[in-house]
Design a protein around this motif. Structure first.
Motif, PDB file in Angstrom:
ATOM      1  N   GLY A   1       0.816  -1.215   0.000  1.00 32.68           N
ATOM      2  CA  GLY A   1       0.000   0.000   0.000  1.00 32.68           C
ATOM      3  C   GLY A   1       0.849   1.264   0.000  1.00 32.68           C
ATOM      4  N   CYS A   2       1.884   1.287   0.816  1.00 34.94           N
ATOM      5  CA  CYS A   2       2.758   2.460   0.860  1.00 34.94           C
ATOM      6  C   CYS A   2       3.533   2.637  -0.439  1.00 34.94           C
ATOM      7  CB  CYS A   2       3.727   2.349   2.038  1.00 34.94           C
ATOM      8  SG  CYS A   2       2.959   2.582   3.658  1.00 34.94           S
ATOM      9  N   SER A   3       3.951   1.536  -1.047  1.00 38.05           N
ATOM     10  CA  SER A   3       4.690   1.645  -2.312  1.00 38.05           C
ATOM     11  C   SER A   3       3.797   2.209  -3.418  1.00 38.05           C
ATOM     12  CB  SER A   3       5.259   0.285  -2.722  1.00 38.05           C
ATOM     13  OG  SER A   3       4.229  -0.634  -3.042  1.00 38.05           O
ATOM     14  N   LEU A   4       2.491   1.871  -3.391  1.00 37.22           N
ATOM     15  CA  LEU A   4       1.558   2.450  -4.362  1.00 37.22           C
ATOM     16  C   LEU A   4       1.460   3.962  -4.191  1.00 37.22           C
ATOM     17  CD1 LEU A   4      -1.346  -0.190  -4.241  1.00 37.22           C
ATOM     18  CD2 LEU A   4       0.188   0.247  -6.164  1.00 37.22           C
ATOM     19  N   LEU A   5       1.458   4.417  -2.942  1.00 41.01           N
ATOM     20  CA  LEU A   5       1.392   5.858  -2.686  1.00 41.01           C
ATOM     21  C   LEU A   5       2.667   6.570  -3.126  1.00 41.01           C
ATOM     22  CD1 LEU A   5      -0.261   5.777   0.859  1.00 41.01           C
ATOM     23  CD2 LEU A   5      -1.323   6.546  -1.261  1.00 41.01           C
ATOM     24  N   VAL A   6       3.809   5.941  -2.884  1.00 37.95           N
ATOM     25  CA  VAL A   6       5.079   6.565  -3.274  1.00 37.95           C
ATOM     26  C   VAL A   6       5.155   6.733  -4.791  1.00 37.95           C
ATOM     27  CG1 VAL A   6       7.590   6.247  -3.345  1.00 37.95           C
ATOM     28  CG2 VAL A   6       6.336   5.815  -1.232  1.00 37.95           C
TER      29      VAL A   6
ATOM     30  N   ALA B   1      10.026   1.900  -4.824  1.00 35.85           N
ATOM     31  CA  ALA B   1       9.248   2.504  -3.747  1.00 35.85           C
ATOM     32  C   ALA B   1       9.173   1.571  -2.541  1.00 35.85           C
ATOM     33  CB  ALA B   1       7.847   2.836  -4.252  1.00 35.85           C
ATOM     34  N   LEU B   2       9.045   0.284  -2.797  1.00 39.88           N
ATOM     35  CA  LEU B   2       8.973  -0.714  -1.732  1.00 39.88           C
ATOM     36  C   LEU B   2      10.224  -0.666  -0.860  1.00 39.88           C
ATOM     37  CD1 LEU B   2       6.985  -3.071  -0.995  1.00 39.88           C
ATOM     38  CD2 LEU B   2       8.501  -4.560  -2.300  1.00 39.88           C
ATOM     39  N   VAL B   3      11.366  -0.608  -1.500  1.00 42.13           N
ATOM     40  CA  VAL B   3      12.634  -0.580  -0.763  1.00 42.13           C
ATOM     41  C   VAL B   3      12.780   0.731   0.009  1.00 42.13           C
ATOM     42  CG1 VAL B   3      15.141  -0.613  -0.997  1.00 42.13           C
ATOM     43  CG2 VAL B   3      13.746  -2.141  -2.396  1.00 42.13           C
ATOM     44  N   LEU B   4      12.394   1.844  -0.597  1.00 43.29           N
ATOM     45  CA  LEU B   4      12.495   3.140   0.078  1.00 43.29           C
ATOM     46  C   LEU B   4      11.651   3.180   1.348  1.00 43.29           C
ATOM     47  CD1 LEU B   4      12.343   5.569  -2.995  1.00 43.29           C
ATOM     48  CD2 LEU B   4      14.343   5.056  -1.591  1.00 43.29           C
ATOM     49  N   VAL B   5      10.423   2.676   1.254  1.00 42.10           N
ATOM     50  CA  VAL B   5       9.531   2.644   2.424  1.00 42.10           C
ATOM     51  C   VAL B   5      10.140   1.792   3.523  1.00 42.10           C
ATOM     52  CG1 VAL B   5       7.300   1.823   3.282  1.00 42.10           C
ATOM     53  CG2 VAL B   5       7.424   3.106   1.136  1.00 42.10           C
ATOM     54  N   LEU B   6      10.637   0.631   3.142  1.00 40.19           N
ATOM     55  CA  LEU B   6      11.201  -0.298   4.119  1.00 40.19           C
ATOM     56  C   LEU B   6      12.390   0.323   4.842  1.00 40.19           C
ATOM     57  CD1 LEU B   6      11.040  -3.374   5.024  1.00 40.19           C
ATOM     58  CD2 LEU B   6      13.032  -3.670   3.572  1.00 40.19           C
ATOM     59  N   VAL B   7      13.304   0.893   4.098  1.00 44.37           N
ATOM     60  CA  VAL B   7      14.517   1.469   4.695  1.00 44.37           C
ATOM     61  C   VAL B   7      14.153   2.597   5.665  1.00 44.37           C
ATOM     62  CG1 VAL B   7      16.601   2.807   4.217  1.00 44.37           C
ATOM     63  CG2 VAL B   7      16.034   0.820   2.794  1.00 44.37           C
ATOM     64  N   PHE B   8      13.218   3.457   5.265  1.00 48.31           N
ATOM     65  CA  PHE B   8      12.848   4.585   6.129  1.00 48.31           C
ATOM     66  C   PHE B   8      12.230   4.101   7.439  1.00 48.31           C
ATOM     67  CE2 PHE B   8       9.586   7.747   7.409  1.00 48.31           C
ATOM     68  CZ  PHE B   8      10.455   8.752   7.800  1.00 48.31           C
ATOM     69  N   VAL B   9      11.225   3.223   7.346  1.00 47.27           N
ATOM     70  CA  VAL B   9      10.529   2.788   8.559  1.00 47.27           C
ATOM     71  C   VAL B   9      11.461   1.996   9.469  1.00 47.27           C
ATOM     72  CG1 VAL B   9       8.613   1.434   9.473  1.00 47.27           C
ATOM     73  CG2 VAL B   9       8.291   2.796   7.426  1.00 47.27           C
ATOM     74  N   PHE B  10      12.226   1.087   8.887  1.00 42.80           N
ATOM     75  CA  PHE B  10      13.085   0.247   9.711  1.00 42.80           C
ATOM     76  C   PHE B  10      14.168   1.071  10.394  1.00 42.80           C
ATOM     77  CE2 PHE B  10      10.818  -3.063   7.821  1.00 42.80           C
ATOM     78  CZ  PHE B  10      11.119  -4.260   8.454  1.00 42.80           C
ATOM     79  N   SER B  11      14.651   2.079   9.728  1.00 43.85           N
ATOM     80  CA  SER B  11      15.732   2.865  10.316  1.00 43.85           C
ATOM     81  C   SER B  11      15.280   3.601  11.562  1.00 43.85           C
ATOM     82  CB  SER B  11      16.295   3.849   9.288  1.00 43.85           C
ATOM     83  OG  SER B  11      15.289   4.757   8.847  1.00 43.85           O
ATOM     84  N   TYR B  12      14.067   4.201  11.533  1.00 43.94           N
ATOM     85  CA  TYR B  12      13.662   4.951  12.728  1.00 43.94           C
ATOM     86  C   TYR B  12      13.146   4.042  13.833  1.00 43.94           C
ATOM     87  CZ  TYR B  12       8.526   5.226  11.652  1.00 43.94           C
ATOM     88  OH  TYR B  12       7.198   4.971  11.410  1.00 43.94           O
TER      89      TYR B  12
END
Length: 479
Positions: A144-149, A160-171
């Motif tokens: 769902g988040c990758s569709l929004l990105v 987009a999938l990788v970008l979402v994952l990296v951001f959420v996991f990092s924080y």
């Protein structure tokens, strides 16, 4: 300032604010207990907003409006009305007893709570492993988040999938529960604002006649029971299954364990009130399904309804492009608000309820929790890389199975004060899970809520019969 520059500046500002809140969380996270449930020093209002944002995530804000778009009023009643009643009932029934027992045993997770209640390591391990079914919801949120990105930036869905994952996991890796709670409070406020704006903006499509507008699409589309729908066609599939499964879903580790964040029972009413008010507002996002259908929007896949509706409504004017950027970022925040909660719960559960019982405590729990997060992320991306056509139903298969297995052990554990023989709750859990999977995968029942409700009913019957048969039985040590 151009809309393009505004977009990048707003994204950067949001990202920096989230990282700052996570850094604050990291300063307060020194142990695995603090990583999992905090130090019991958070306001009940903060915990309530955190929970409401966790419940109303990508499913409510991005995926479920697609079901309303396709199936009409029956889908809205299933998710918005029956589901809301299930949420309220679950918290009224379970919160006080779960917190009391969780505090007496210092439980960090639901499997650990199960262990303290039933005093059997094998049963808690069973629960720990079936809680891994939550990974299906991680996949839903990532997709769902990758569709929004992809609607916000010129990138393909896999990037987009990788970008979402990296951001959420990092924080989340930084601050655990505090990062989750602090960022969810920010995201929850953004979500409330956007929900109100979108609800008011789209009301024009009803032209003052709600049911008349729906009937213009079709009589069944405007019916509480849609005879043309393969998912929501009678009382059982619309109301009963919606209520039962949502009640059971409140037993998910990233939801019910929020109760353990509270300082004491005195905070419960404030916590529940905040959760219900904020969560009810979020449910208005389902109306986008109606708005998109009434606007004449045609989409190739159901899961993209929200993205395409927003692009249609706000992408054709200069001011609309500014608004669109804020809305997309907020919807991303809605997904992340649940994803980070699941990640914290899963990592804490794997360490406390699988690794430590099987391998001892020779590993640093806090460090291991963070490594588990990385592993969950890798598995989630693999499963989300080529997602199924209807990601909502895919996620429901797994998460509803967890709910069907959890209901009797947790419900009986909270409400029944006497000794409960292990075979009663263990048999109920197995029956709920197995029947759900059987009916959904092989029995021709397409709605996972219906198959899970059949499993839950059967497990309840088995559990109640077991309680009646053993009502005079004492535990072995007492005898």
């Amino acid at each position: 300032m151009t809309p393009e520059m505004f977009k990048y500046l707003l994204v950067a500002a949001y990202g920096l604010l989230v990282y700052w809140l996570s850094w604050l969380g990291m300063r307060r996270t020194r142990t695995v207990e603090g990583f999992a449930i905090g130090n019991k020093d958070m306001s009940p209002y903060i915990v309530g907003i955190t929970l409401a944002a966790s419940i109303s995530s990508t499913a409510t804000f991005v995926i479920n409006p697609g079901f309303v778009y396709v199936h009409g009023l029956s889908a809205y009643l299933h998710y918005g009305v029956a589901g809301s009643l299930g949420i309220l009932t679950a918290f009224l029934v379970l919160t006080r007893g779960f917190l009391r027992l969780g505090e007496s045993g210092a439980a960090l997770t639901i499997p650990q709570w199960i262990y303290y209640r039933y005093n059997h390591r094998g049963f808690s391990l069973f629960f720990a492993f079936i809680n891994l079914l939550s990974i299906t919801f991680v996949v839903l949120i990532l997709v769902g988040c990758s569709l929004l990105v992809t609607g916000l930036f010129p990138v393909d869905q896999k990037t987009a999938l990788v970008l979402v994952l990296v951001f959420v996991f990092s924080y989340v890796l930084m601050g655990g529960t505090y990062a989750h709670a602090y960022t969810n409070s920010l995201q929850g406020i953004m979500m409330m604002l956007v929900t109100a704006v979108l609800f008011v903006q789209g009301w024009q499509y009803f032209n003052g006649d709600f049911f008349g507008a729906l009937r213009s699409i079709g009589e069944e589309y405007a019916s509480a029971y849609n005879a043309d729908s393969n998912l929501y066609f009678d009382f059982f599939s619309v109301f009963l299954s919606g209520f039962v499964i949502t009640f059971a879903l409140m037993l998910q580790p990233h939801i019910l364990t929020k109760v353990l964040y509270l300082r004491s029972e005195k905070d419960i009413n404030k916590f529940i009130g905040t959760t219900v008010v904020v969560g009810s507002l979020f449910m208005l996002m389902l109306m986008i399904g109606f708005y998109a259908r009434l606007s004449g929007l045609e989409v190739e896949t159901q899961d993209t309804v929200v993205r395409e509706y927003l692009l249609q409504e706000f992408g054709s004017s200069l001011w609309g492009e500014y608004v669109l950027v804020f809305i997309f970022i907020t919807l991303l925040a809605a997904g992340m608000s649940t994803l980070d909660g699941i990640l914290v719960s899963l990592s804490a559960m794997v360490v406390n309820d699988i690794v430590h019982p099987l391998a001892g405590e020779r590993y640093d729990g806090l460090v291991l929790s963070r490594w588990v997060l990385v592993g969950v992320g890798v598995v989630g991306v693999v499963l989300a890389w080529n997602p199924p056509p209807l990601i909502g139903l895919f996620a429901q298969k797994g998460v509803y199975g967890l709910a069907a297995a959890s209901l009797v052990p947790v419900l009986f554990g909270v409400l029944v004060r006497r000794h409960i023989p292990l075979w009663v709750v263990m048999g109920s859990a197995a029956i709920g899970l197995i029947l759900h999977l059987w009916f959904n995968l092989f029995g021709g029942i397409e709605n996972p809520a219906v198959s899970a409700t059949y499993g839950i009913i059967a497990s309840l019957v088995f559990g109640i019969a077991g309680l009646l048969l053993t009502r005079n039985q004492l535990p072995a040590q007492a005898t």
